[in-house]
Design an enzyme around this catalytic site. Structure first.
Site, short mmCIF file in Angstrom:
data_model
loop_
_atom_site.label_atom_id
_atom_site.label_comp_id
_atom_site.label_asym_id
_atom_site.label_seq_id
_atom_site.Cartn_x
_atom_site.Cartn_y
_atom_site.Cartn_z
N GLY A 1 0.84 -1.20 0.00
CA GLY A 1 0.00 0.00 0.00
C GLY A 1 0.88 1.24 0.00
O GLY A 1 0.55 2.25 -0.64
N GLN B 1 -7.15 0.85 4.54
CA GLN B 1 -7.93 0.35 5.69
C GLN B 1 -9.38 0.07 5.32
O GLN B 1 -10.05 -0.73 5.97
CB GLN B 1 -7.91 1.39 6.83
N ALA C 1 -3.04 -5.93 0.27
CA ALA C 1 -3.66 -7.25 0.48
C ALA C 1 -3.68 -7.67 1.95
O ALA C 1 -4.62 -8.32 2.40
CB ALA C 1 -2.92 -8.31 -0.35
N HIS C 2 -2.64 -7.27 2.70
CA HIS C 2 -2.56 -7.84 4.07
C HIS C 2 -3.57 -7.24 5.05
O HIS C 2 -3.68 -7.71 6.17
CB HIS C 2 -1.13 -7.74 4.61
N CYS D 1 2.27 1.55 12.68
CA CYS D 1 3.13 2.35 11.82
C CYS D 1 3.87 3.41 12.62
O CYS D 1 4.82 4.00 12.14
CB CYS D 1 2.31 3.02 10.73
N1 PLP Z 1 -2.25 3.42 4.34
C1 PLP Z 1 -2.88 3.10 5.47
C2 PLP Z 1 -4.10 3.85 5.87
C3 PLP Z 1 -2.40 2.06 6.29
O1 PLP Z 1 -3.02 1.75 7.42
C4 PLP Z 1 -1.23 1.37 5.88
C5 PLP Z 1 -0.64 0.31 6.73
O2 PLP Z 1 -0.83 0.28 7.92
C6 PLP Z 1 -0.62 1.74 4.67
C7 PLP Z 1 -1.16 2.76 3.92
C8 PLP Z 1 0.61 1.04 4.18
O3 PLP Z 1 0.30 -0.22 3.62
P1 PLP Z 1 1.45 -1.33 3.51
O4 PLP Z 1 1.62 -1.89 4.88
O5 PLP Z 1 0.93 -2.33 2.54
O6 PLP Z 1 2.66 -0.64 3.01
#
Ligand code: PLP
Length: 384
Positions: free
Chosen positions: A73, A181, A202-203, A329
């Site tokens: 993402g 999300q 995907a996760h 994050c």
């Molecule tokens: N955007 C949002 C709102 C998220 O919650 C996250 C991951 O927590 C991401 C982007 C990033 O996605 P990825 O973990 O696939 O890089």
């Protein structure tokens, strides 16, 4: 520590659905070909990728050729923002986003600012919502892109993206939404809602980690971030993660089929949890909009001393119950207040100490019972 893990951190990542694993397993074998090869193994890999593209597109009400696979993402967000704002040879324009975006949007905005772009960060109200009128007054003739997330990862609040998209288009700007999300949890029909770009991962929907996608409406101009062999219509060179993409496809198909029923189940569990928590822990309150929120998402504040939420989270972890204090994050910036809660007007102590409880497909009534049994006792010991 109990043997059973009660996993209530589905906003961070979700367990792989066994049906998804089944779709991926054959592609992990020694016969997995390169989708660009013309022989039989290559053609089989290509078929897996294209089948998954259709499944992901179907979840969104999009056409398969409007979906590009990425490695996350985060990468989808980077591609959307940089690809629109900074193609070679074109001066950087104006970008509008919100103050509560995920770092994979906000850090790109900061990087674009360092390169000369102008960025407006929209405020949010106390419930974490962007006010459409604020977007209307921030738009400028040189605004090229508006990027507002569909649902927030810390508080779970769902933004009025259909309205925001219409306002952006009215001023001639493109609209991107980070739907990492939201996808598979609330109805998101790219065809009907009109957004130009939409990021997914995907996760977060019981698929594998390390695979994402970007929806790009037909005709929207976008420059690649990764250059190479020209895969994914030249927008994302690299040999495709075939098994991961197939897993994403299976996860998307399951989410499309089961979303409505599953969301209703999660709302029932969430509401029961919230009601009983309120009864047992008087200093606990809900953060974020009461109703405009993701079905399985609760962000809770604890009126009390600094550090209580983190202690609570660690004590629950000792008992085999995984919840989150803030967002995964922000684990790299643990001592800093959450930028989301700060933007919503919370003081630094609350902004450092929220508790996030996020339910998912494998959350059962029994999991909620176990949290409800443990939490009052843990909260009392943390409080004393
Ligand atoms: N955007 C949002 C709102 C998220 O919650 C996250 C991951 O927590 C991401 C982007 C990033 O996605 P990825 O973990 O696939 O890089």
């Amino acid at each position: 520590m109990s043997e059973r893990l009660v996993y209530l951190d589905n906003a961070a990542t979700t367990p792989l659905d066994p049906r998804v694993r089944e779709a991926m397993d054959p592609l992990h074998g020694t016969l997995a070909g390169n989708p660009s090869s013309l022989h039989r193994a290559g053609r089989a890999a290509r078929a897996a990728v294209e089948g998954a593209r259709k499944q992901v597109a179907d979840l969104l009400g999009a056409k398969p050729d409007e979906v590009i696979f990425t490695a996350s993402g985060t990468e989808a967000n980077n591609l959307a923002l940089v690809g629109v704002m900074a193609p070679e040879g074109i001066p950087l324009g104006h970008l509008i986003t919100s103050r509560i975006e995920h770092p994979s949007v906000l850090e790109v905005c900061r990087s674009l600012e360092r390169r000369g772009a102008s960025v407006t960060y929209l405020p949010v109200d106390a419930n974490g919502l962007v006010e459409p009128a604020d977007l209307a007054s921030a738009l400028r003739p040189d605004t090229r892109l508006v990027s507002v997330m569909a649902a927030n990862n810390v508080v779970g609040t769902v933004q009025p993206i259909t309205d925001l998209c219409r306002i952006a288009h009215g001023a001639g700007a493109l609209f991107h939404t980070d739907a990492v999300q939201a996808i598979g949890k609330i109805p998101l029909h790219a065809g009907d809602m009109g957004m130009d770009l939409l990021s997914m991962s995907a996760h977060k929907l019981n698929g594998p980690q390390g695979v994402g996608a970007l929806f790009i409406r037909s005709g929207v101009p976008l420059a690649p971030l990764i250059h190479g062999g020209g895969q994914e219509k030249g927008l994302r060179s690299a040999t495709e993660n075939v098994a991961g993409i197939a897993g994403f496809g299976a996860a998307a198909e399951i989410a499309k089929r089961e979303r409505a029923k599953e969301s209703a189940r999660l709302v029932t569990l969430r509401e029961r949890l919230l009601e009983e928590l309120g009864r047992h822990i008087p200093n606990l309150y809900l953060i974020g909009d009461r109703y405009r929120r993701l079905p399985g998402h609760l962000c809770l504040g604890l009126a009390g001393r600094e550090g209580e939420a983190i202690k609570l989270m660690l004590d629950l972890d000792e008992r085999g119950i995984a919840v989150s204090s803030g967002s995964a994050c922000s684990a790299h910036h643990r001592s800093e207040p959450s930028h989301v809660l700060s933007a919503m007007g919370f003081d630094p102590i609350t902004a450092r100490g929220s508790l996030r409880v996020t339910l998912g497909r494998f959350t059962s009534e029994e999991d909620i019972d176990l949290l409800l049994q443990a939490l009052p006792e843990v909260a009392a010991s943390v409080h004393s």
